[in-house]
Design a protein around this motif. Structure first.
Motif, mmCIF file in Angstrom:
data_model
loop_
_atom_site.group_PDB
_atom_site.id
_atom_site.type_symbol
_atom_site.label_atom_id
_atom_site.label_comp_id
_atom_site.label_asym_id
_atom_site.label_seq_id
_atom_site.Cartn_x
_atom_site.Cartn_y
_atom_site.Cartn_z
ATOM 1 N N LYS A 115 0.747 -1.176 -0.039
ATOM 2 C CA LYS A 115 0.002 0.030 0.091
ATOM 3 C C LYS A 115 0.816 1.172 0.069
ATOM 4 N N ILE A 116 0.841 1.808 -1.022
ATOM 5 C CA ILE A 116 1.559 3.375 -1.025
ATOM 6 C C ILE A 116 0.636 4.156 -1.873
ATOM 7 N N THR A 117 0.954 5.530 -1.723
ATOM 8 C CA THR A 117 0.074 6.713 -2.303
ATOM 9 C C THR A 117 0.569 6.744 -3.784
ATOM 10 N N PHE A 118 -0.556 7.396 -4.563
ATOM 11 C CA PHE A 118 -0.169 7.572 -5.850
ATOM 12 C C PHE A 118 1.087 8.689 -6.006
ATOM 13 N N HIS A 119 1.046 9.524 -5.221
ATOM 14 C CA HIS A 119 2.282 10.432 -5.007
ATOM 15 C C HIS A 119 3.717 9.494 -5.009
ATOM 16 N N ASP A 120 3.406 8.516 -4.272
ATOM 17 C CA ASP A 120 4.576 7.394 -3.883
ATOM 18 C C ASP A 120 5.384 7.265 -5.443
ATOM 19 N N LEU A 121 4.614 7.048 -6.482
ATOM 20 C CA LEU A 121 5.023 6.723 -7.721
ATOM 21 C C LEU A 121 5.961 7.635 -8.393
ATOM 22 N N ARG A 122 5.923 8.882 -7.917
ATOM 23 C CA ARG A 122 6.936 9.906 -8.010
ATOM 24 C C ARG A 122 8.440 9.396 -7.448
ATOM 25 N N HIS A 123 8.149 8.945 -6.486
ATOM 26 C CA HIS A 123 9.513 8.377 -5.617
ATOM 27 C C HIS A 123 9.978 7.375 -6.353
ATOM 28 N N THR A 124 9.222 6.401 -6.853
ATOM 29 C CA THR A 124 9.428 5.120 -7.565
ATOM 30 C C THR A 124 10.106 5.393 -8.692
ATOM 31 N N HIS A 125 9.887 6.434 -9.586
ATOM 32 C CA HIS A 125 10.399 7.108 -10.676
ATOM 33 C C HIS A 125 11.830 7.457 -10.346
ATOM 34 N N ALA A 126 11.895 8.252 -9.159
ATOM 35 C CA ALA A 126 13.263 8.957 -8.879
ATOM 36 C C ALA A 126 14.171 7.702 -8.512
ATOM 37 N N SER A 127 13.845 6.626 -7.787
ATOM 38 C CA SER A 127 14.536 5.612 -7.398
ATOM 39 C C SER A 127 14.919 4.788 -8.866
ATOM 40 N N LEU A 128 14.254 4.620 -9.852
ATOM 41 C CA LEU A 128 14.364 3.919 -11.181
ATOM 42 C C LEU A 128 15.585 4.718 -11.656
ATOM 43 N N LEU A 129 15.593 5.896 -11.559
ATOM 44 C CA LEU A 129 16.709 6.629 -12.267
ATOM 45 C C LEU A 129 18.023 6.442 -11.549
ATOM 46 N N ILE A 130 17.884 6.554 -10.199
ATOM 47 C CA ILE A 130 19.057 6.344 -9.362
ATOM 48 C C ILE A 130 19.649 4.995 -9.605
ATOM 49 N N LYS A 131 18.909 3.897 -9.782
ATOM 50 C CA LYS A 131 19.393 2.743 -10.123
ATOM 51 C C LYS A 131 20.311 2.533 -11.466
ATOM 52 N N GLN A 132 19.857 3.204 -12.304
ATOM 53 C CA GLN A 132 20.420 3.486 -13.711
ATOM 54 C C GLN A 132 21.769 4.298 -13.564
ATOM 55 N N GLY A 133 21.944 5.008 -12.588
ATOM 56 C CA GLY A 133 23.246 5.965 -12.482
ATOM 57 C C GLY A 133 23.191 7.250 -12.819
ATOM 58 N N VAL A 134 21.724 7.572 -13.055
ATOM 59 C CA VAL A 134 21.416 8.951 -13.513
ATOM 60 C C VAL A 134 21.904 10.082 -12.599
ATOM 61 N N HIS A 135 22.400 11.106 -13.228
ATOM 62 C CA HIS A 135 23.160 12.308 -12.263
ATOM 63 C C HIS A 135 22.019 12.922 -11.478
ATOM 64 N N ILE A 136 22.358 13.408 -10.307
ATOM 65 C CA ILE A 136 21.212 13.613 -9.321
ATOM 66 C C ILE A 136 20.565 14.971 -9.797
ATOM 67 N N LYS A 137 21.293 15.880 -10.561
ATOM 68 C CA LYS A 137 20.908 17.199 -11.190
ATOM 69 C C LYS A 137 19.971 16.718 -12.317
ATOM 70 N N VAL A 138 19.999 15.691 -12.901
ATOM 71 C CA VAL A 138 19.044 15.339 -14.269
ATOM 72 C C VAL A 138 17.702 14.874 -13.345
ATOM 73 N N ILE A 139 17.945 14.171 -12.502
ATOM 74 C CA ILE A 139 16.775 13.768 -11.574
ATOM 75 C C ILE A 139 15.927 14.899 -10.830
ATOM 76 N N SER A 140 16.577 15.810 -10.334
ATOM 77 C CA SER A 140 16.082 16.857 -9.901
ATOM 78 C C SER A 140 15.373 17.749 -10.992
ATOM 79 N N GLU A 141 15.963 18.118 -12.186
ATOM 80 C CA GLU A 141 15.472 18.810 -13.260
ATOM 81 C C GLU A 141 13.872 18.016 -13.607
ATOM 82 N N ARG A 142 13.978 16.690 -13.707
ATOM 83 C CA ARG A 142 12.896 16.195 -14.006
ATOM 84 C C ARG A 142 11.723 16.046 -13.152
ATOM 85 N N LEU A 143 12.092 16.102 -11.756
ATOM 86 C CA LEU A 143 10.859 16.289 -10.751
ATOM 87 C C LEU A 143 10.639 17.615 -10.819
ATOM 88 N N GLY A 144 11.180 18.683 -10.902
ATOM 89 C CA GLY A 144 10.969 19.934 -10.907
ATOM 90 C C GLY A 144 11.220 20.519 -9.521
#
Length: 377
Positions: A311-340
């Motif tokens: 059980k997670i909230t719909f908003h937690d899918l946003r966190h899942t997106h961030a975690s998937l990018l982190i697993k790929q080794g995406v730079h934190i600045k790019v992640i920050s830009e995607r999340l706004g």
């Protein structure tokens, strides 16, 4: 020294002071009076400080305005706040702040009053994070009053800020689970696309509901956030913050999913003809109107129940997106830009704990860049 003690009033042994300013208005000598000091020494000290401020031209005449009246003026001036943030602030004022301390004159509001107020919030059983946010609203309002010389000092600065013992642990799904979940829930609801976009883009719910087909460049595989839909189903231009007005790159699969969903929307628009509400929305009702957040929540609850997912909230899918990018080794600045996010530090504070191996990976990476030979003696 013109310092006095209340000796006539029963139960009131407080000290007070009074002195003439040297000015005359309407034929009357102006004077300054302040009451309520516990000791003679406190009254004398306050009088000296007041006289010094008067001589420097820094003295501020105490306002008779009630805190609640000032708060209403202050909240109307917060035009830079997003709709949801403004609604949250107004809710705090209406539900907690005004009923408890709104009746106190702004000039007489004390640190003790605010401490007692925070205590009442704890007694209500409010979460520590909520109490901290409410205090932040009070602090910001008083800070603005001090800046505008309505009060001499922000008394909230003397109060110990509420602490949140620990941040809510983020619940994120691993890639395999995400794939299985999306596959199993796809046929269930027209609003499935909202959850898919949350996972694949990291957009906020209001941003997803406000997304238009015109905001998507299918050739360049990119979307631009231009508007949002709030909880009242109102379409609002702009976004939560300046940084939220951003472009987000889309994967080839996401483009294909969007094209497939667009066919459904086109069919409905043709079927209804002139009765269709053409808002050009990607996520919309059968009639083309904005979707309610309640409808998204209903879809989300049903999907969790069907799959037995954690059980997670719909908003937690946003966190899942961030975690998937982190697993790929995406730079934190790019992640920050995607999340706004307004700054990279916010992204690090939120997701830094998901990066435990970054130091280790960085150290190992040096070996790949700097080739050395071990010299044996």
């Amino acid at each position: 020294m013109p310092v006095y003690k209340n000796e006539k009033a029963k139960g009131d042994n407080k000290w007070w002071f009074q002195f003439y300013t040297g000015e005359i208005k309407n034929g009357t000598r102006e004077r300054i009076t302040k009451r309520g000091f516990r000791t003679k020494k406190e009254a004398e000290k306050a009088m000296v400080e007041t006289q010094a401020a008067l001589q420097k031209g820094e003295y501020i005449e105490p306002t008779k305005k009630l805190f609640q009246d000032y708060l209403q003026e202050w909240i109307k001036s917060k035009r830079n706040l997003g709709d949801q943030t403004l609604e949250l602030y107004e809710s705090y004022l209406r539900t907690h702040i005004v009923p408890e301390i709104g009746h106190i004159p702004l000039a007489k509001l004390s640190a003790h009053d605010i401490e007692m107020f925070l205590g009442s919030l704890h007694e209500k059983g409010l979460a520590a994070a909520t109490i901290k946010r409410i205090f932040s609203v009070v602090f910001a309002a008083l800070n603005a009053a001090e800046t505008k010389d309505i009060i001499t000092k922000n008394v909230a600065s003397k109060v110990e800020k509420p602490q949140v013992s620990r941040r809510r642990e983020l619940v994120v799904w691993d890639p395999a689970f995400v794939s299985d979940f999306l596959e199993r829930t796809k046929p269930d609801s027209r609003y499935w696309i909202a959850g898919y976009l949350a996972v694949m883009t990291g957009m906020r719910q209001g941003e997803i509901l406000g997304l238009r087909w015109a905001d998507i460049d299918f050739e360049k595989r990119i979307l631009t956030i231009q508007q949002t839909v709030n909880r009242h189903r109102e379409i609002k231009s702009g976004a939560k913050t300046k940084q939220s007005m951003r472009s987000v790159a889309l994967s080839p699969d996401t483009i294909e999913v969007l094209k497939e969903h667009r066919q459904l929307i086109i069919q409905e628009r043709v079927a209804l003809g002139p009765d269709y509400q053409n808002n050009d929305l990607v996520v919309c009702t059968h009639f083309g109107g904005p979707t309610t957040q309640r409808a998204i929540q209903k879809m989300w609850t049903s999907s969790l129940k069907k799959t037995g997912a954690p059980k997670i909230t719909f908003h937690d899918l946003r966190h899942t997106h961030a975690s998937l990018l982190i697993k790929q080794g995406v730079h934190i600045k790019v992640i920050s830009e995607r999340l706004g996010h307004s700054s990279v530090s916010i992204t690090m504070d939120t997701y830094g704990h998901l990066m435990p191996n970054m130091q280790e990976d960085a150290a190992k990476g040096l070996d790949a860049l700097i080739k050395t030979k071990v010299v044996q003696k």
